[in-house]
Write an enzyme that holds these catalytic residues in place. Structure first.
Site, PDB file in Angstrom:
ATOM      1  N   ASN A 137      18.437  67.969  35.830  1.00 24.11           N
ATOM      2  CA  ASN A 137      18.919  66.598  35.709  1.00 24.11           C
ATOM      3  C   ASN A 137      20.001  66.385  36.768  1.00 24.11           C
ATOM      4  O   ASN A 137      21.063  67.002  36.706  1.00 24.11           O
ATOM      5  CB  ASN A 137      19.472  66.395  34.287  1.00 24.11           C
ATOM      6  CG  ASN A 137      19.939  64.982  34.055  1.00 24.11           C
ATOM      7  OD1 ASN A 137      19.864  64.124  34.931  1.00 24.11           O
ATOM      8  ND2 ASN A 137      20.436  64.729  32.854  1.00 24.11           N
ATOM      9  N   LYS A 153      21.750  63.813  37.253  1.00 23.67           N
ATOM     10  CA  LYS A 153      22.832  62.961  36.724  1.00 23.67           C
ATOM     11  C   LYS A 153      23.336  62.035  37.838  1.00 23.67           C
ATOM     12  O   LYS A 153      22.528  61.465  38.572  1.00 23.67           O
ATOM     13  CB  LYS A 153      23.936  63.832  36.100  1.00 23.67           C
ATOM     14  CG  LYS A 153      23.390  64.703  34.965  1.00 23.67           C
ATOM     15  CD  LYS A 153      24.471  65.304  34.096  1.00 23.67           C
ATOM     16  CE  LYS A 153      23.845  66.053  32.922  1.00 23.67           C
ATOM     17  NZ  LYS A 153      24.813  66.632  32.010  1.00 23.67           N
ATOM     18  N   HIS A 179      19.285  60.890  26.348  1.00 25.85           N
ATOM     19  CA  HIS A 179      20.164  61.966  26.819  1.00 25.85           C
ATOM     20  C   HIS A 179      21.547  61.798  26.183  1.00 25.85           C
ATOM     21  O   HIS A 179      21.971  60.683  25.878  1.00 25.85           O
ATOM     22  CB  HIS A 179      20.273  61.943  28.349  1.00 25.85           C
ATOM     23  CG  HIS A 179      20.988  63.140  28.874  1.00 25.85           C
ATOM     24  ND1 HIS A 179      22.366  63.203  28.958  1.00 25.85           N
ATOM     25  CD2 HIS A 179      20.523  64.342  29.286  1.00 25.85           C
ATOM     26  CE1 HIS A 179      22.714  64.390  29.404  1.00 25.85           C
ATOM     27  NE2 HIS A 179      21.618  65.110  29.613  1.00 25.85           N
ATOM     28  N   GLU A 226      20.174  69.872  23.140  1.00 28.43           N
ATOM     29  CA  GLU A 226      21.369  70.242  23.906  1.00 28.43           C
ATOM     30  C   GLU A 226      22.607  69.979  23.051  1.00 28.43           C
ATOM     31  O   GLU A 226      22.951  68.812  22.829  1.00 28.43           O
ATOM     32  CB  GLU A 226      21.490  69.382  25.173  1.00 28.43           C
ATOM     33  CG  GLU A 226      20.314  69.478  26.111  1.00 28.43           C
ATOM     34  CD  GLU A 226      20.598  68.786  27.437  1.00 28.43           C
ATOM     35  OE1 GLU A 226      20.329  69.407  28.470  1.00 28.43           O
ATOM     36  OE2 GLU A 226      21.096  67.647  27.436  1.00 28.43           O
ATOM     37  N   ILE A 266      27.587  70.944  26.968  1.00 26.75           N
ATOM     38  CA  ILE A 266      27.074  70.341  28.208  1.00 26.75           C
ATOM     39  C   ILE A 266      28.153  70.369  29.297  1.00 26.75           C
ATOM     40  O   ILE A 266      29.285  69.982  29.058  1.00 26.75           O
ATOM     41  CB  ILE A 266      26.582  68.890  27.956  1.00 26.75           C
ATOM     42  CG1 ILE A 266      25.315  68.910  27.096  1.00 26.75           C
ATOM     43  CG2 ILE A 266      26.330  68.161  29.267  1.00 26.75           C
ATOM     44  CD1 ILE A 266      24.761  67.532  26.742  1.00 26.75           C
ATOM     45  N   GLY A 292      25.012  74.205  29.503  1.00 22.17           N
ATOM     46  CA  GLY A 292      25.714  75.369  30.024  1.00 22.17           C
ATOM     47  C   GLY A 292      24.827  76.464  30.607  1.00 22.17           C
ATOM     48  O   GLY A 292      25.315  77.549  30.928  1.00 22.17           O
ATOM     49  N   ALA A 331      21.660  71.033  34.412  1.00 18.08           N
ATOM     50  CA  ALA A 331      22.208  70.191  35.474  1.00 18.08           C
ATOM     51  C   ALA A 331      23.207  70.972  36.324  1.00 18.08           C
ATOM     52  O   ALA A 331      22.858  71.491  37.385  1.00 18.08           O
ATOM     53  CB  ALA A 331      22.856  68.946  34.881  1.00 18.08           C
ATOM     54  N   SER A 332      24.458  71.075  35.822  1.00 22.33           N
ATOM     55  CA  SER A 332      25.542  71.565  36.680  1.00 22.33           C
ATOM     56  C   SER A 332      25.307  72.955  37.271  1.00 22.33           C
ATOM     57  O   SER A 332      25.709  73.218  38.404  1.00 22.33           O
ATOM     58  CB  SER A 332      26.864  71.539  35.908  1.00 22.33           C
ATOM     59  OG  SER A 332      26.756  72.244  34.689  1.00 22.33           O
TER      60      SER A 332
HETATM   61  O1  G3P Z   1      20.529  67.197  31.048  1.00 28.17           O
HETATM   62  C1  G3P Z   1      21.028  68.464  31.194  1.00 28.17           C
HETATM   63  C2  G3P Z   1      22.383  68.588  30.667  1.00 28.17           C
HETATM   64  O2  G3P Z   1      22.925  67.630  29.892  1.00 28.17           O
HETATM   65  C3  G3P Z   1      22.950  69.927  30.578  1.00 28.17           C
HETATM   66  O3  G3P Z   1      23.945  69.889  31.535  1.00 28.17           O
HETATM   67  O4  G3P Z   1      25.476  70.788  33.151  1.00 28.17           O
HETATM   68  O5  G3P Z   1      25.299  71.808  30.901  1.00 28.17           O
HETATM   69  O6  G3P Z   1      23.448  72.100  32.520  1.00 28.17           O
HETATM   70  P1  G3P Z   1      24.578  71.239  32.043  1.00 28.17           P
END
Ligand code: G3P
Length: 222
Positions: A11, A13, A95, A143, A148, A181, A202-203
């Site tokens: 994602n 974002k 989301h 999630e 997150i 995470g 994402a991150s």
């Molecule tokens: O959509 C993926 C997300 O919300 C998880 O984010 O940065 O924890 O991988 P992250």
């Protein structure tokens, strides 16, 4: 370019690395890793970048959000039909950063389906996963919101959320993705051992100094 499991959805974002020329470079790295590994890698992009990425990145692309509005006078809405016409294969729905009420989730699922989009319904916990799976999205992605963007993965901090969600979707046969995470091959491997069909993250990729190296590691965990 349909989605298939095991699957990693990145994602993008609104990270600075995730739009315009930087975002498509990241998607092309994903395409290269998908090609090398045989894994299915997909990106959830901004509505603005969707068409270009869908045609030029070499990976399946999803919208991060769509609005269940009819065609007509709905300024600013992201129309599911327009998302499909732009070349996206699917969309995230609900989301954690774009939450919807249940009646809107139902309307959005049905509208996105009619538009021909693959639906990835995001949920925050096991209860929402069970309720969401009963609506028959193509995927549910659980999630825990508090994890997150953090450094501890759902696989490490809340493994029971994954295993209990796997059990919750079993009756409806909806593949379960998980995220929050996730940053390493071990995080991915643990999630898969617990029964996940893939990862939404994402991150860990988007903010990584070398996203391609991270992606190469992550696919080893599938
Ligand atoms: O959509 C993926 C997300 O919300 C998880 O984010 O940065 O924890 O991988 P992250």
């Amino acid at each position: 370019m349909a989605l298939r499991t095991p699957l990693i959805i990145v994602n993008l974002k609104t990270y600075p690395q995730g739009y315009g020329d930087a975002g498509i470079a990241l998607c092309r790295d994903m395409a290269a890793v998908a090609e090398e590994s045989g894994a299915c890698l997909a990106a959830a992009t901004s509505a603005v970048d969707l068409r270009r990425y869908a045609h030029k990145s070499g990976i399946p692309v999803l919208a991060q959000h769509v609005d269940a509005v009819p065609t007509g006078a709905y300024t600013g809405a992201v129309l599911p039909e327009a998302v499909a016409a732009a070349g996206a294969v699917g969309t995230l729905i609900n989301h954690a950063e774009r939450q919807l009420e249940w009646p809107t989730i139902e309307a959005t699922l049905s509208h996105a389906r009619k538009a021909g989009l693959t639906t990835v319904l995001c949920t925050a916990d096991v209860e929402a996963t069970a309720r969401g799976a009963a609506l028959r999205p193509d995927y549910v992605a659980v999630e825990p919101p508090e994890l997150i963007g953090g450094d501890i993965s759902v696989s490490t901090a809340r493994p029971e959320v994954i295993s209990d969600s796997v059990a919750a979707v079993a009756g409806s046969n909806v593949p379960l993705l998980c995220g929050a995470g996730v940053k390493t091959q071990v995080d991915v491997a643990k999630a898969m051992e617990l029964g996940a069909a893939g990862i939404l993250l994402a991150s860990g990729v988007v903010k990584a100094p070398k996203p391609r190296t991270v992606l190469e590691e992550l696919v080893q965990g599938l």
